[in-house]
Design an enzyme around this catalytic site. Sequence first.
Site, PDB file in Angstrom:
ATOM      1  N   ASN A 146       0.797  -1.237   0.000  1.00 42.45           N
ATOM      2  CA  ASN A 146       0.000   0.000   0.000  1.00 42.45           C
ATOM      3  C   ASN A 146       0.826   1.280   0.000  1.00 42.45           C
ATOM      4  O   ASN A 146       0.340   2.336  -0.384  1.00 42.45           O
ATOM      5  CB  ASN A 146      -1.017  -0.009   1.143  1.00 42.45           C
ATOM      6  CG  ASN A 146      -0.370  -0.026   2.510  1.00 42.45           C
ATOM      7  OD1 ASN A 146       0.783  -0.424   2.659  1.00 42.45           O
ATOM      8  ND2 ASN A 146      -1.116   0.414   3.503  1.00 42.45           N
ATOM      9  N   LYS A 169      12.319  -7.989   0.853  1.00 37.81           N
ATOM     10  CA  LYS A 169      11.428  -8.752  -0.017  1.00 37.81           C
ATOM     11  C   LYS A 169      10.173  -7.896  -0.179  1.00 37.81           C
ATOM     12  O   LYS A 169       9.338  -7.849   0.730  1.00 37.81           O
ATOM     13  CB  LYS A 169      11.101 -10.108   0.640  1.00 37.81           C
ATOM     14  CG  LYS A 169      10.595 -11.155  -0.290  1.00 37.81           C
ATOM     15  CD  LYS A 169       9.129 -11.276  -0.574  1.00 37.81           C
ATOM     16  CE  LYS A 169       8.098 -10.795   0.286  1.00 37.81           C
ATOM     17  NZ  LYS A 169       6.870 -10.432  -0.550  1.00 37.81           N
ATOM     18  N   GLU A 244       5.016  -3.955  12.202  1.00 34.37           N
ATOM     19  CA  GLU A 244       4.036  -2.898  11.941  1.00 34.37           C
ATOM     20  C   GLU A 244       2.845  -3.576  11.288  1.00 34.37           C
ATOM     21  O   GLU A 244       2.897  -3.946  10.121  1.00 34.37           O
ATOM     22  CB  GLU A 244       4.646  -1.836  11.024  1.00 34.37           C
ATOM     23  CG  GLU A 244       5.800  -1.091  11.623  1.00 34.37           C
ATOM     24  CD  GLU A 244       5.379  -0.141  12.739  1.00 34.37           C
ATOM     25  OE1 GLU A 244       6.251   0.361  13.442  1.00 34.37           O
ATOM     26  OE2 GLU A 244       4.162   0.083  12.893  1.00 34.37           O
ATOM     27  N   CYS A 278      -3.059   1.509   6.902  1.00 34.60           N
ATOM     28  CA  CYS A 278      -3.196   0.854   8.204  1.00 34.60           C
ATOM     29  C   CYS A 278      -3.754   1.812   9.249  1.00 34.60           C
ATOM     30  O   CYS A 278      -4.207   1.377  10.303  1.00 34.60           O
ATOM     31  CB  CYS A 278      -1.852   0.346   8.655  1.00 34.60           C
ATOM     32  SG  CYS A 278      -0.634   1.669   8.747  1.00 34.60           S
ATOM     33  N   GLU A 376     -10.810  -5.080   9.979  1.00 30.99           N
ATOM     34  CA  GLU A 376     -10.153  -4.043   9.171  1.00 30.99           C
ATOM     35  C   GLU A 376     -10.754  -4.035   7.763  1.00 30.99           C
ATOM     36  O   GLU A 376     -10.841  -5.068   7.107  1.00 30.99           O
ATOM     37  CB  GLU A 376      -8.662  -4.320   9.106  1.00 30.99           C
ATOM     38  CG  GLU A 376      -7.866  -3.260   8.382  1.00 30.99           C
ATOM     39  CD  GLU A 376      -6.366  -3.524   8.424  1.00 30.99           C
ATOM     40  OE1 GLU A 376      -5.952  -4.683   8.251  1.00 30.99           O
ATOM     41  OE2 GLU A 376      -5.600  -2.581   8.667  1.00 30.99           O
TER      42      GLU A 376
HETATM   43  N1  LIG Z   1       1.322  -0.902  10.711  1.00 32.59           N
HETATM   44  C1  LIG Z   1       1.738  -0.440   9.555  1.00 32.59           C
HETATM   45  O1  LIG Z   1       2.618   0.452   9.490  1.00 32.59           O
HETATM   46  C2  LIG Z   1       1.168  -0.992   8.295  1.00 32.59           C
HETATM   47  C3  LIG Z   1       1.501  -0.360   7.104  1.00 32.59           C
HETATM   48  C4  LIG Z   1       0.960  -0.885   5.914  1.00 32.59           C
HETATM   49  C5  LIG Z   1       0.122  -1.999   5.923  1.00 32.59           C
HETATM   50  N2  LIG Z   1      -0.166  -2.585   7.111  1.00 32.59           N
HETATM   51  C6  LIG Z   1      -1.077  -3.723   7.149  1.00 32.59           C
HETATM   52  O2  LIG Z   1      -0.767  -4.639   6.073  1.00 32.59           O
HETATM   53  C7  LIG Z   1      -1.973  -5.215   5.570  1.00 32.59           C
HETATM   54  C8  LIG Z   1      -2.097  -4.953   4.078  1.00 32.59           C
HETATM   55  O3  LIG Z   1      -0.858  -5.174   3.414  1.00 32.59           O
HETATM   56  P1  LIG Z   1      -0.587  -6.555   2.667  1.00 32.59           P
HETATM   57  O4  LIG Z   1      -1.825  -7.063   2.028  1.00 32.59           O
HETATM   58  O5  LIG Z   1       0.622  -6.404   1.826  1.00 32.59           O
HETATM   59  O6  LIG Z   1      -0.232  -7.492   3.920  1.00 32.59           O
HETATM   60  P2  LIG Z   1       0.280  -8.988   3.893  1.00 32.59           P
HETATM   61  O7  LIG Z   1       0.546  -9.332   5.291  1.00 32.59           O
HETATM   62  O8  LIG Z   1      -0.614  -9.860   3.101  1.00 32.59           O
HETATM   63  O9  LIG Z   1       1.680  -8.935   3.076  1.00 32.59           O
HETATM   64  C9  LIG Z   1       2.741  -8.150   3.556  1.00 32.59           C
HETATM   65  C10 LIG Z   1       4.047  -8.731   3.030  1.00 32.59           C
HETATM   66  O10 LIG Z   1       4.191 -10.032   3.582  1.00 32.59           O
HETATM   67  C11 LIG Z   1       4.409 -10.976   2.534  1.00 32.59           C
HETATM   68  N3  LIG Z   1       3.812 -12.241   2.968  1.00 32.59           N
HETATM   69  C12 LIG Z   1       2.511 -12.624   2.897  1.00 32.59           C
HETATM   70  N4  LIG Z   1       2.350 -13.853   3.424  1.00 32.59           N
HETATM   71  C13 LIG Z   1       3.582 -14.261   3.852  1.00 32.59           C
HETATM   72  C14 LIG Z   1       4.088 -15.443   4.482  1.00 32.59           C
HETATM   73  N5  LIG Z   1       3.281 -16.464   4.803  1.00 32.59           N
HETATM   74  N6  LIG Z   1       5.412 -15.505   4.763  1.00 32.59           N
HETATM   75  C15 LIG Z   1       6.226 -14.480   4.450  1.00 32.59           C
HETATM   76  N7  LIG Z   1       5.823 -13.329   3.868  1.00 32.59           N
HETATM   77  C16 LIG Z   1       4.513 -13.234   3.565  1.00 32.59           C
HETATM   78  C17 LIG Z   1       3.751 -10.371   1.333  1.00 32.59           C
HETATM   79  O11 LIG Z   1       4.314 -10.883   0.139  1.00 32.59           O
HETATM   80  C18 LIG Z   1       4.099  -8.901   1.514  1.00 32.59           C
HETATM   81  O12 LIG Z   1       5.403  -8.644   1.051  1.00 32.59           O
HETATM   82  C19 LIG Z   1      -3.097  -4.572   6.352  1.00 32.59           C
HETATM   83  O13 LIG Z   1      -3.464  -5.386   7.437  1.00 32.59           O
HETATM   84  C20 LIG Z   1      -2.476  -3.287   6.872  1.00 32.59           C
HETATM   85  O14 LIG Z   1      -3.120  -2.821   8.047  1.00 32.59           O
HETATM   86  C21 LIG Z   1       0.327  -2.104   8.305  1.00 32.59           C
HETATM   87  O1  LIG Z   2      -0.508   2.040   5.795  1.00 30.58           O
HETATM   88  C1  LIG Z   2       0.362   2.252   6.555  1.00 30.58           C
HETATM   89  C2  LIG Z   2       1.237   3.452   6.551  1.00 30.58           C
HETATM   90  O2  LIG Z   2       2.180   3.310   7.590  1.00 30.58           O
HETATM   91  C3  LIG Z   2       0.391   4.662   6.707  1.00 30.58           C
HETATM   92  S1  LIG Z   2       1.291   6.142   6.749  1.00 30.58           S
HETATM   93  O3  LIG Z   2       1.627   6.496   5.369  1.00 30.58           O
HETATM   94  O4  LIG Z   2       2.552   5.906   7.527  1.00 30.58           O
HETATM   95  O5  LIG Z   2       0.420   7.114   7.397  1.00 30.58           O
END
Ligand SMILES: NC(=O)c1ccc[n+]([C@@H]2O[C@H](COP(=O)([O-])OP(=O)(O)OC[C@H]3O[C@@H](n4cnc5c(N)ncnc54)[C@H](O)[C@@H]3O)[C@@H](O)[C@H]2O)c1
Ligand SMILES: O=C[C@H](O)CS(=O)(=O)O
Length: 472
Positions: A146, A169, A244, A278, A376
């Site tokens: 994202n 990665k 995160e 997020c 979410e």
């Molecule tokens: N807290 C934060 O700063 C933050 C920021 C951005 C997104 N997010 C969260 O991330 C989610 C959306 O992003 P997303 O769809 O990319 O998340 P995701 O967890 O599906 O994937 C994140 C990363 O993990 C990898 N991945 C997925 N499954 C894996 C496994 N079994 N083993 C190793 N790696 C794996 C993916 O290829 C990707 O690179 C939402 O829940 C969002 O809230 C949190």
């Molecule tokens: O989606 C997660 C990001 O950390 C949000 S922000 O760009 O840092 O506000």
Amino acid sequence: MLNYIDGQWTGKEHEKIEVTNPATGELIGTVPSAGYNEANQAIEAAHQALPEWSKKTAAERAGLLMKVRDLMLENKKELAEIMTLENGKTLKESTGEVAYAASFMEWFAEEAKRIYGRTVPGKNENHRIKVLKQPVGVVAAITPWNFPAAMITRKLAPALAAGCTFIVKPPKQTPLTALKLAEYCEQAGIPKGVVNVVCGNSKEITNAFMDDERVRKITFTGSTEVGRLLMEQGAKTVKKMSMELGGHAPVIVCEDADLDKAVDMAIASKYRNSGQTCVCANRLYVHSSVYDEFVDKFAAKVKELKVGNGMEEGVDLGPLIDKGGYEKVEHQVKDAVEKGATCVVGGHGKAENNSYFFEPTVLKDVTSDMEIMHIETFGPIAPIQKFETDEEAIRLANDTPFGLAAYFFTESVSRGTKISEELQYGIVGWNDGLPSTAQAPFGGIKQSGLGSEGGAEGIEEYLETKYVSLMV
Ligand SMILES: NC(=O)c1ccc[n+]([C@@H]2O[C@H](COP(=O)([O-])OP(=O)(O)OC[C@H]3O[C@@H](n4cnc5c(N)ncnc54)[C@H](O)[C@@H]3O)[C@@H](O)[C@H]2O)c1
Ligand SMILES: O=C[C@H](O)CS(=O)(=O)O
């Protein structure tokens, strides 16, 4: 584009990741799909590069980070277009993300020079205590789609500033942005092996990270579900972890809020990146005395938002990332309406040619039994529920396993002080819907994560503390 390992652009031709534009479904590029062996090559490269990199002075490391920052800003248009094409976010948002991502390079270039140890009075006249801060070592990062640039530099910058070497990665959806950042690192003169980008099979690559004791730190941004898995896997070799993870941000609008400010900030938070952040407002709680006025003002502004291809002028919301994201949003709206919510704006999506758009949507007459109030959303849906007392609003806001971001609006300092202290979240916006900035610590509590990124705290995640006990 190719993977970047040990200063070489590399990758097998036969297995590829196909990168598509979420706005059109069109193929926009391919990247060789790396696996266990390529990840091992990257670990070896990072391990070999560590001694020289960690012995560079803070000023030398800072200078190289600033060169990467400069290249990102000089190439802002190119990088923003790549992001919009592979992520779908609007060009305006991508351009903003380039600046945001670059700000982490600048912030941690400065923080590199402020990694302080200390001396402590000894236990007797001959005893001396020195406390040193030293780099963790080889760092492996796994990042989400994202924020294709910022979620990488928010890790890359402090890792390199601390003297660590780095492997990332990136997600299969947005590898091109990650590889462009690697290009800028190469152009800036960051030595080979210090930064490595390995795109491909998540499980295989992560298994290589987890199996190898030379990887001392895992830093992950993504869903809580995957974060749990990685924490379990990292336990095998007791790796340092930064997590995160997911969120479910509440917004509380008090009876004495500046409603216009609250509407604007809540909209900015809710619909940013088409609701795919997020820290997006995920549920809104509005005091009953101002509920109707807030809903009317909020809905009137949401009606003006335009959905479309992020490359086009005047578009406010791009597509959702994929079919899964679209179906989740569609289901949550359907569930809410079936349980009694009223859809006052939007409520419909458009899925065609492997592209998935959803209208900015506003739901009123919302109740706590609706899925959207607990799961979410990651989409442009704003459910608005009434509350009667501050205590009720705080209880509702805290009733979740998540603890990333929360927001509230009040013009009362005493009320705001109380609410800010009682909300169980790592990030609390008080009359502010967009708190994220490189100089502040960003991180979740409860099941939203471990550790902080940004701020003075961010570099600590990449340092070990050593106690030197000296008898003179
Ligand atoms: N807290 C934060 O700063 C933050 C920021 C951005 C997104 N997010 C969260 O991330 C989610 C959306 O992003 P997303 O769809 O990319 O998340 P995701 O967890 O599906 O994937 C994140 C990363 O993990 C990898 N991945 C997925 N499954 C894996 C496994 N079994 N083993 C190793 N790696 C794996 C993916 O290829 C990707 O690179 C939402 O829940 C969002 O809230 C949190
Ligand atoms: O989606 C997660 C990001 O950390 C949000 S922000 O760009 O840092 O506000």
